[in-house]
Structures are given as structure tokens and as C-alpha cells.
Motif scaffolding. Structure first.
Motif, PDB file in Angstrom:
ATOM      1  N   MET A   1      50.980  67.322  47.986  1.00  0.00           N
ATOM      2  CA  MET A   1      50.474  67.150  49.350  1.00  0.00           C
ATOM      3  C   MET A   1      50.371  65.665  49.678  1.00  0.00           C
ATOM      4  SD  MET A   1      50.085  69.933  51.013  1.00  0.00           S
ATOM      5  CE  MET A   1      48.853  69.712  52.300  1.00  0.00           C
ATOM      6  N   THR A   2      51.523  65.038  49.946  1.00  0.00           N
ATOM      7  CA  THR A   2      51.489  63.609  50.253  1.00  0.00           C
ATOM      8  C   THR A   2      50.828  63.338  51.598  1.00  0.00           C
ATOM      9  OG1 THR A   2      53.666  63.759  51.239  1.00  0.00           O
ATOM     10  CG2 THR A   2      53.573  63.126  48.921  1.00  0.00           C
ATOM     11  N   VAL A   3      50.726  64.359  52.460  1.00  0.00           N
ATOM     12  CA  VAL A   3      50.165  64.110  53.793  1.00  0.00           C
ATOM     13  C   VAL A   3      48.720  63.619  53.690  1.00  0.00           C
ATOM     14  CG1 VAL A   3      49.499  66.545  54.123  1.00  0.00           C
ATOM     15  CG2 VAL A   3      49.833  65.068  56.099  1.00  0.00           C
ATOM     16  N   LEU A   4      47.965  64.129  52.719  1.00  0.00           N
ATOM     17  CA  LEU A   4      46.574  63.681  52.581  1.00  0.00           C
ATOM     18  C   LEU A   4      46.501  62.280  51.986  1.00  0.00           C
ATOM     19  CD1 LEU A   4      44.789  66.976  51.494  1.00  0.00           C
ATOM     20  CD2 LEU A   4      44.667  65.800  53.700  1.00  0.00           C
ATOM     21  N   ALA A   5      47.353  61.999  51.021  1.00  0.00           N
ATOM     22  CA  ALA A   5      47.404  60.646  50.459  1.00  0.00           C
ATOM     23  C   ALA A   5      47.849  59.650  51.531  1.00  0.00           C
ATOM     24  CB  ALA A   5      48.347  60.608  49.258  1.00  0.00           C
ATOM     25  N   ASP A   6      48.847  60.045  52.336  1.00  0.00           N
ATOM     26  CA  ASP A   6      49.315  59.179  53.433  1.00  0.00           C
ATOM     27  C   ASP A   6      48.196  58.935  54.442  1.00  0.00           C
ATOM     28  OD1 ASP A   6      51.764  59.131  52.244  1.00  0.00           O
ATOM     29  OD2 ASP A   6      52.722  60.520  53.654  1.00  0.00           O
ATOM     30  N   PHE A   7      47.425  59.976  54.702  1.00  0.00           N
ATOM     31  CA  PHE A   7      46.315  59.893  55.651  1.00  0.00           C
ATOM     32  C   PHE A   7      45.288  58.855  55.189  1.00  0.00           C
ATOM     33  CE2 PHE A   7      42.041  61.822  56.577  1.00  0.00           C
ATOM     34  CZ  PHE A   7      41.988  61.465  57.909  1.00  0.00           C
ATOM     35  N   ILE A   8      44.890  58.933  53.929  1.00  0.00           N
ATOM     36  CA  ILE A   8      43.917  57.972  53.398  1.00  0.00           C
ATOM     37  C   ILE A   8      44.506  56.558  53.391  1.00  0.00           C
ATOM     38  CG2 ILE A   8      42.620  57.305  51.317  1.00  0.00           C
ATOM     39  CD1 ILE A   8      41.431  59.682  52.866  1.00  0.00           C
ATOM     40  N   ALA A   9      45.783  56.459  53.034  1.00  0.00           N
ATOM     41  CA  ALA A   9      46.432  55.137  53.022  1.00  0.00           C
ATOM     42  C   ALA A   9      46.464  54.548  54.426  1.00  0.00           C
ATOM     43  CB  ALA A   9      47.847  55.264  52.454  1.00  0.00           C
ATOM     44  N   ALA A  10      46.708  55.381  55.438  1.00  0.00           N
ATOM     45  CA  ALA A  10      46.742  54.890  56.820  1.00  0.00           C
ATOM     46  C   ALA A  10      45.362  54.428  57.276  1.00  0.00           C
ATOM     47  CB  ALA A  10      47.277  55.989  57.739  1.00  0.00           C
ATOM     48  N   LEU A  11      44.318  55.131  56.841  1.00  0.00           N
ATOM     49  CA  LEU A  11      42.946  54.679  57.152  1.00  0.00           C
ATOM     50  C   LEU A  11      42.672  53.339  56.468  1.00  0.00           C
ATOM     51  CD1 LEU A  11      40.911  58.009  56.826  1.00  0.00           C
ATOM     52  CD2 LEU A  11      41.339  56.736  58.940  1.00  0.00           C
ATOM     53  N   ASP A  12      43.091  53.225  55.212  1.00  0.00           N
ATOM     54  CA  ASP A  12      42.859  51.983  54.460  1.00  0.00           C
ATOM     55  C   ASP A  12      43.658  50.820  55.053  1.00  0.00           C
ATOM     56  OD1 ASP A  12      41.096  53.212  52.761  1.00  0.00           O
ATOM     57  OD2 ASP A  12      42.557  53.577  51.167  1.00  0.00           O
ATOM     58  N   ARG A  13      44.888  51.097  55.465  1.00  0.00           N
ATOM     59  CA  ARG A  13      45.750  50.072  56.069  1.00  0.00           C
ATOM     60  C   ARG A  13      45.278  49.691  57.460  1.00  0.00           C
ATOM     61  NH1 ARG A  13      50.122  52.983  54.516  1.00  0.00           N
ATOM     62  NH2 ARG A  13      50.366  53.799  56.635  1.00  0.00           N
ATOM     63  N   GLY A  14      44.572  50.609  58.107  1.00  0.00           N
ATOM     64  CA  GLY A  14      44.122  50.361  59.471  1.00  0.00           C
ATOM     65  C   GLY A  14      45.109  50.798  60.533  1.00  0.00           C
ATOM     66  N   THR A  15      46.114  51.586  60.173  1.00  0.00           N
ATOM     67  CA  THR A  15      47.011  52.118  61.202  1.00  0.00           C
ATOM     68  C   THR A  15      46.395  53.354  61.856  1.00  0.00           C
ATOM     69  OG1 THR A  15      48.240  53.266  59.468  1.00  0.00           O
ATOM     70  CG2 THR A  15      49.135  51.178  60.245  1.00  0.00           C
ATOM     71  N   LEU A  16      45.439  53.972  61.192  1.00  0.00           N
ATOM     72  CA  LEU A  16      44.593  54.999  61.800  1.00  0.00           C
ATOM     73  C   LEU A  16      43.167  54.479  61.802  1.00  0.00           C
ATOM     74  CD1 LEU A  16      45.773  58.358  60.136  1.00  0.00           C
ATOM     75  CD2 LEU A  16      46.236  57.568  62.476  1.00  0.00           C
ATOM     76  N   LYS A  17      42.403  54.860  62.845  1.00  0.00           N
ATOM     77  CA  LYS A  17      40.992  54.464  62.903  1.00  0.00           C
ATOM     78  C   LYS A  17      40.126  55.716  63.089  1.00  0.00           C
ATOM     79  CE  LYS A  17      41.159  53.639  67.908  1.00  0.00           C
ATOM     80  NZ  LYS A  17      40.932  52.730  69.035  1.00  0.00           N
ATOM     81  N   VAL A  18      38.879  55.590  62.661  1.00  0.00           N
ATOM     82  CA  VAL A  18      37.889  56.638  62.888  1.00  0.00           C
ATOM     83  C   VAL A  18      37.045  56.207  64.085  1.00  0.00           C
ATOM     84  CG1 VAL A  18      35.950  57.933  61.930  1.00  0.00           C
ATOM     85  CG2 VAL A  18      37.824  57.198  60.428  1.00  0.00           C
TER      86      VAL A  18
END
Ligand code: MN
Length: 258
Positions: A1-18
Motif C-alpha cells: 500500500m504505497t498510497v499511505l506511505a506516499d500520503f505521509i511523505a507528502a505531508l512531511d514534504r509539505g505538498t499536502l497540508k492539514v
């Protein structure tokens, strides 16, 4: 399930925000007023159980008291008489998958600035869809009105001698969204999901009656909707698992492109 790892990486990178769509919850939280013949909902009170003192030398905790529908909160279908016999209609029985959905943000800030009693009409929805695409099934539809900028309690509740004035949905719009678009529910910046004057509408409080009668949810007193795109964000809104609960305060989070 790379989608969850990608999701966390995007949060860490800052390409996604909460984005926190939640108002602070405390004794200053405004609560909806009802005509005097109906029972009122209490505001928030907090009482210290202990705070590193004789009652508990190493720990701090409080007792909190409030109505289920206080501050940023979730309305379950059982909240309204129209939804009282539906399956899975309470806080403890709604399947958790239904707490997560794509956000469709309809911005009517300019209209509300001109008219505090603005009602969203079906043609506003179809105009939005011409620009952003059709509202998908199981979406959260968020009505961005700018109302959360009213940090003063009186301006937020906006009560006049003929009752409160704040924006909401026309009944026909609630029917379009609940039945035709089959959304999860609606979210608003105001104290409740119906317009301030909706107690005088026919039927009274038509958005509550329509949404909950069709098994849909409500989110009230949201903020920071201006930090969301019209489409492309995901909203997570999970109420407390109150047994037989009609709603609950909650933390509403959106995940959005940064
Ligand atoms: Mn409510």
C-alpha cells in the motif's frame, strides 16, 4: 500500500497540508438560541478535577459539560425527527467510512456580505458544477460564507427582535444535494446548518429535515474554509462514539494540496 506511505511523505514534504476546520471549544463558545418554549442547550462549562494539587499531585484534568450540539459539531440523522427511524443513524452506529469524503467548497462570501439571510439555491449549485464538475456521491459540501470571521459572539449569532439572521440553504437545494447528488452531508460556518430565519420556513428548519431524513449529516461552526480549494481536499469528520448520540463536538480536519 504505497498510497499511505506516499500520503505521509507528502505531508512531511509539505505538498499536502492539514487544515483545521475547527473552532476553539470553551466557555466562550457561542451556542444556538431557541424560542423560549423550547429547552435550551447549555454552553460549555469546565471544572477542574485536579491540577497537580492535593486532589491529584501529578496530574491535571477537567470535567466538561455541554450539549451535544456545541461549537464545531456533527449532526447525526437521529438528531431530527425525520431521521429517527433510519438504520445506522446515531453517533455510535454510523459506519466510520462515512466520516471521510471529498470536499466541495461553494464560496458565497460575496453574496452573504450583501445579504445576511442569503439562501443557497439549486442554480448556485449547478453554476458551481459548470466550473468545477459535478458534485460526486459521498462528498462533504461546505458552504463558505465568511461567517466564521465574526469572532464577536453577538455578530456571530446576529440575533434581532425577529430572530437570528444568518445564511443557509433553500429547501430545494437541500433536496438536490441529499437525493440527487447523494452527498455525505453539508458543512457550514454558522451556528447551525439551517439559515437563521429557518424556524419560520415551511417546513421549519428544512435543511435539517431534508438532510437527516435522507440519512445525511451536518457540520456546524466550521472555520478556515477559505484555506481550501473548491475541489481536491478531503475532509475527515468523526464524531465521538456517544451511545445513542444525536451529535457531538469534534475536530474536523481537511487534507488539502499545499
Ligand atoms: Mn447541531
Amino acid at each position: 500500500m504505497t498510497v499511505l506511505a506516499d500520503f505521509i511523505a507528502a505531508l512531511d514534504r509539505g505538498t499536502l497540508k492539514v487544515v483545521d476546520l475547527t473552532q476553539p471549544l470553551g466557555p466562550d463558545t457561542p451556542v444556538i438560541g431557541l424560542p423560549p418554549m423550547f429547552a435550551p442547550s447549555p454552553g460549555v462549562s469546565m471544572e477542574v478535577i485536579s491540577r497537580y494539587d492535593d486532589k491529584g499531585p501529578a496530574w491535571y484534568w477537567n470535567t466538561i459539560t455541554m450539549g451535544e450540539h456545541t461549537g464545531t459539531h456533527f449532526d447525526a440523522p437521529v438528531h431530527w425527527v425525520s431521521g429517527k427511524d433510519l438504520p445506522n443513524n446515531r453517533c455510535d452506529t454510523i459506519p466510520p467510512r462515512r466520516f471521510i469524503g471529498p470536499a466541495c467548497v461553494i464560496d458565497v462570501t460575496a453574496e452573504v456580505a450583501r445579504d445576511e439571510d442569503f439562501l443557497l439555491m439549486p442554480e448556485h449549485v449547478t453554476a458551481w458544477e459548470k466550473q468545477h464538475g459535478r458534485i460526486p456521491p459521498n462528498a462533504w459540501v461546505l458552504l463558505r460564507t465568511g461567517w466564521s470571521k465574526r469572532t464577536n459572539r453577538e455578530r456571530f449569532l446576529n440575533v434581532t427582535p425577529e430572530g437570528p439572521h444568518s445564511p443557509g440553504f433553500h429547501r430545494s437545494t437541500s433536496e438536490l444535494l441529499a437525493k440527487d447528488r447523494d452527498i455525505l452531508g453539508v458543512g457550514v460556518e454558522t451556528v447551525g446548518t439551517d439559515a437563521g430565519q429557518a424556524g419560520r420556513f415551511d417546513p421549519p428548519f428544512p435543511n435539517h429535515a431534508t438532510m437527516h431524513g435522507n440519512g445525511k449529516f451536518g457540520l456546524a461552526s466550521l472555520c478556515n474554509l477559505d484555506q481550501l480549494p473548491a475541489t481536491g481536499a478531503v475532509v475527515i469528520a468523526a464524531p465521538l462514539k456517544i451511545v445513542d448520540g444525536s451529535g457531538s463536538p469534534l475536530r474536523v480536519l481537511a487534507i488539502a494540496p499545499a
